[in-house]
Design a protein around this motif. Structure first.
Motif, mmCIF file in Angstrom:
data_model
loop_
_atom_site.group_PDB
_atom_site.id
_atom_site.type_symbol
_atom_site.label_atom_id
_atom_site.label_comp_id
_atom_site.label_asym_id
_atom_site.label_seq_id
_atom_site.Cartn_x
_atom_site.Cartn_y
_atom_site.Cartn_z
ATOM 1 N N GLY A 105 0.798 -1.219 0.000
ATOM 2 C CA GLY A 105 0.000 0.000 0.000
ATOM 3 C C GLY A 105 0.825 1.261 0.000
ATOM 4 N N GLN A 550 -8.396 9.924 3.826
ATOM 5 C CA GLN A 550 -8.094 8.645 3.181
ATOM 6 C C GLN A 550 -7.016 7.891 3.957
ATOM 7 O OE1 GLN A 550 -7.346 8.832 -1.146
ATOM 8 N NE2 GLN A 550 -5.361 7.922 -0.706
ATOM 9 N N HIS A 552 -4.898 4.053 3.980
ATOM 10 C CA HIS A 552 -4.670 2.761 3.331
ATOM 11 C C HIS A 552 -5.159 1.648 4.241
ATOM 12 C CE1 HIS A 552 -2.998 -0.637 1.289
ATOM 13 N NE2 HIS A 552 -2.302 -0.962 2.371
ATOM 14 N N SER A 590 -15.200 2.555 1.200
ATOM 15 C CA SER A 590 -13.882 2.111 0.743
ATOM 16 C C SER A 590 -13.807 2.189 -0.764
ATOM 17 C CB SER A 590 -13.590 0.674 1.208
ATOM 18 O OG SER A 590 -14.378 -0.266 0.491
ATOM 19 N N GLU A 593 -7.295 1.059 -4.256
ATOM 20 C CA GLU A 593 -6.140 1.950 -4.375
ATOM 21 C C GLU A 593 -5.814 2.157 -5.853
ATOM 22 O OE1 GLU A 593 -4.500 3.668 -2.293
ATOM 23 O OE2 GLU A 593 -4.240 2.662 -0.345
ATOM 24 N N ARG A 601 -8.511 1.284 0.185
ATOM 25 C CA ARG A 601 -8.357 2.417 1.093
ATOM 26 C C ARG A 601 -9.703 2.762 1.691
ATOM 27 N NH1 ARG A 601 -7.622 7.250 -3.364
ATOM 28 N NH2 ARG A 601 -8.720 6.162 -5.022
#
Length: 652
Positions: A105, A550, A552, A590, A593, A601
């Motif tokens: 991530g 935001q 991860h 969510s 990514e 994320r």
């Protein structure tokens, strides 16, 4: 294994030699994808935005506070096998970037460049090298990674070293070394490469000449030329930055965060009356100002210099520590970033630190980084950190690296985080050393010697720090615990981060490391978390953006099982994020990514009515191991709301 390889393995086991680590720190194929094929670089469905430094923090074009997390890509640049590039091909760069995004991530990389390959002859830039480097950088940017290039050097140059030397370097081109007339290199009684910094006269002289901009007399095909060596480097850096600005498209160039001019600067030798502080003031900082001017001329005006202090200023051994940290630079503001490295020399030595790292081990060391960045009026980044994965102290790596990430997240130990969270401080950006997909698969002729073919580990001065390798099928796999490297972290915050912590439950062998326990006075929150991983973020709105906060989500924080308890609501199970301004019914959601198909994320969207400047928000994020009921989530929310009100967080 060659004779050379066996000798290297034996040397790894020499405890006495590790004492000397106190003297140094650790130390083209196919066109790019069309813009229409690229994933968004930073934000859902909108154009990429440039990260700048504003108000002493990294911010994006949506006004959010940004944290950069990732790896150095990579020490392969120090080797000759791929011509001073991190990757053998653009395809490898693309595959490596995808793996980095999916497995960890990470959202940023420090991309190593080679002066020796960029300027093989004085005044002549190798555009073939720059083209290949630009394409590899472009592949990383297309995968959703932010990039800051670094003209890397260690021990000044590999061309200082003899073919049969135990050591090597990287950095300056051959012509700069040959014109210097340096003595034959010798480190004396040296077991580790870092000793060369202070014991090898050739390295010391060459480093001194660079900082004093010595005029070298260099023979060329056109005749003898006089070349001020530092000016030559600055010229090449400007040409490199100009090339990148012209050959990356607008979206890609927006993803380039800044430039790290010079890795781990050190005087070489101090002149009469000079010390580490005055050297930083009189030699190092003027160099950064010159580099800043070259960036402006190359079209990088809005991107900061990632300025490193004297490499020994924050050593954690008093014998190695030197005064510094750019103490006399004043308030530098957003045109510069305070950029430092940190390795635990006590732990690496095997002598000065017995046992494993503990909760809060590096709180003071990384607190110093925060303080220096704040005093300079800018943000800070730790662009190298890590611990050897092979050798006599490799068993410390799980705890050492966990403690480093803990200190990057907060300046408090886990034991006192909940009672003192208002003192947690900003989350530090960082890039771990290193991400080398060729780990253990190299074919490097050390110093050009065909009888010293290095294949093991990093293939450079006995180092073994890559977090990744390729398995038998050629797939990238992590060499460290995924729970340690694939972390919950706030990549973009709609306001200012006041406190953050993450309990990763990473493992040291069969032992699960749990350093941040929920207080007994919050029993419902503790029940909700159970034995699973969790993070806690507190932030203050500044009313400047409607873009979401935001974070991860590590692997295992699946949309169906992840629990969030926040002032924005509570949920177990995350709906799909829709689009900016369209999440009134789902403030907690969510999304995938950018640049990946599997990494995700968390996006937190505060309603405008409750998100004025000064509004406090919090979010507890748990991996769902305890499967909490709605009633338990509501009870935990009441506890956390009470905790927030009494924790002493400022609203201005």
């Amino acid at each position: 294994m060659t004779t050379w390889g066996m000798r290297r393995s034996a040397r790894r086991g020499a405890l006495l030699g590790t004492v000397f680590l106190l003297l140094a720190s650790a130390g083209f194929s196919g066109p790019p994808a069309e813009a229409s094929d690229r994933a968004p670089l930073w934000f859902d469905g909108t154009a990429a935005t440039e990260v700048t430094v504003d108000g002493g923090r990294f911010t994006d074009g949506h006004g959010r506070e940004v944290v950069l997390r990732g790896f150095n890509v990579s020490g392969e640049t120090k080797l000759e096998e791929n011509g001073g590039l991190p990757f053998a091909s653009t395809a490898d760069a693309r595959a490596s970037a995808t793996a980095l995004r999916s497995l960890t991530g990470g959202n940023a990389v420090r991309f190593l460049l080679s002066w020796a390959h960029a300027e093989p002859e004085p005044g002549k830039t190798d555009t073939t090298y720059l083209r290949a480097a630009t394409e590899q950088i472009g592949a990383l940017l297309d995968a959703g990674l932010r990039v800051f290039p670094d003209f890397h050097q260690d021990l000044y140059s590999r061309h200082l070293f003899d073919e049969d030397s135990w050591y090597t370097g990287d950095g300056a081109p051959r012509w700069a070394v040959e014109a210097g007339g340096y003595p034959d290199e010798s480190c004396g009684i040296c077991v580790l490469w870092g000793q060369n910094i202070t014991q090898n006269q050739a390295v010391k002289n060459a480093s001194r000449d660079f900082w004093h901009n010595r005029v070298l007399t260099v023979p060329t095909d056109a005749g003898t030329v006089s070349v001020p060596v530092q000016d030559a480097f600055l010229d090449t850096a400007q040409k490199t930055m100009t090339y990148l600005a012209r050959n990356l498209d607008a979206d890609q160039f927006a993803g380039v965060v800044g430039f790290d001019p010079y890795n781990e600067p050190y005087a070489g030798e101090y002149t009469s009356g000079q010390n580490s502080r005055t050297w930083e003031r009189d030699m190092l900082w003027p160099f950064y100002e010159k580099f800043r001017a070259r960036m402006d001329a190359a079209g990088w005006r809005d991107k900061p210099v990632f300025a490193e202090p004297n490499m020994f200023w924050n050593a954690n051994l008093d014998l190695a520590k030197q005064e510094g940290g750019l103490l006399d630079a004043g308030r530098v503001g957003g045109r510069y970033v305070f950029n430092t490295h940190f390795y635990d020399q006590k732990a690496i030595s095997g002598i000065f630190m017995w046992g494993k790292a503990k909760d809060g081990q590096y709180s003071t060391d990384f607190g110093t980084v925060r303080d220096r960045a704040s005093a300079l009026g800018t943000d800070g980044i730790v662009s190298e950190f890590g611990h050897p994965l092979n050798g006599t102290t490799a068993d410390k790596a799980p705890t050492v690296v966990k403690a480093m990430y803990q200190a990057l997240d907060s300046r408090l130990p886990g034991a006192t985080w909940w009672t003192g969270a208002a003192r947690s401080g900003p989350v530090l950006s960082a890039t771990q050393w290193q991400w080398d997909i060729y780990s253990g698969r190299h074919h490097e002729a050390m110093n050009g010697n065909p009888d010293k073919i290095l294949e093991e580990a990093d293939a450079w001065n006995d180092e073994d720090l890559s977090a990744v390798e390729l398995d038998a099928s050629g797939a990238a796999v992590l060499r460290q615990d995924a729970r340690l490297l694939d972390r919950l972290y706030p990549g973009a915050v709609a306001g200012r981060t006041l406190a953050f912590t993450y309990e990763d439950r990473s493992r040291d062998g069969a032992t699960t490391l749990s350093w941040n326990q929920i207080p007994t006075g919050m029993p419902n929150t503790a029940r909700l978390v159970g034995s699973g991983r969790y993070g806690m973020l507190v932030w203050r709105s500044e009313g400047a953006t409607r873009a979401p906060t935001q974070l991860h989500l590590p692997s295992g924080f699946t949309p169906g099982s992840t629990t969030v308890v926040s002032d924005l609501g509570t949920t177990t199970g995350l709906p799909q994020y829709a689009a900016q301004g369209q999440n009134a019914d789902h403030p907690i959601a969510s999304a995938t990514e950018p640049g990946t198909t599997d990494a995700r994320r968390l996006l937190l969207s505060a309603p405008a009515a409750s998100d004025g400047a000064g509004a406090l928000h919090y979010a507890l994020v748990a991996d769902g191991a305890a499967a909490p009921t709605p009633e338990l989530r509501a009870a935990a929310q009441r506890e956390l709301t009470t905790w927030l009100a009494s924790a002493g967080f400022p609203t201005t």
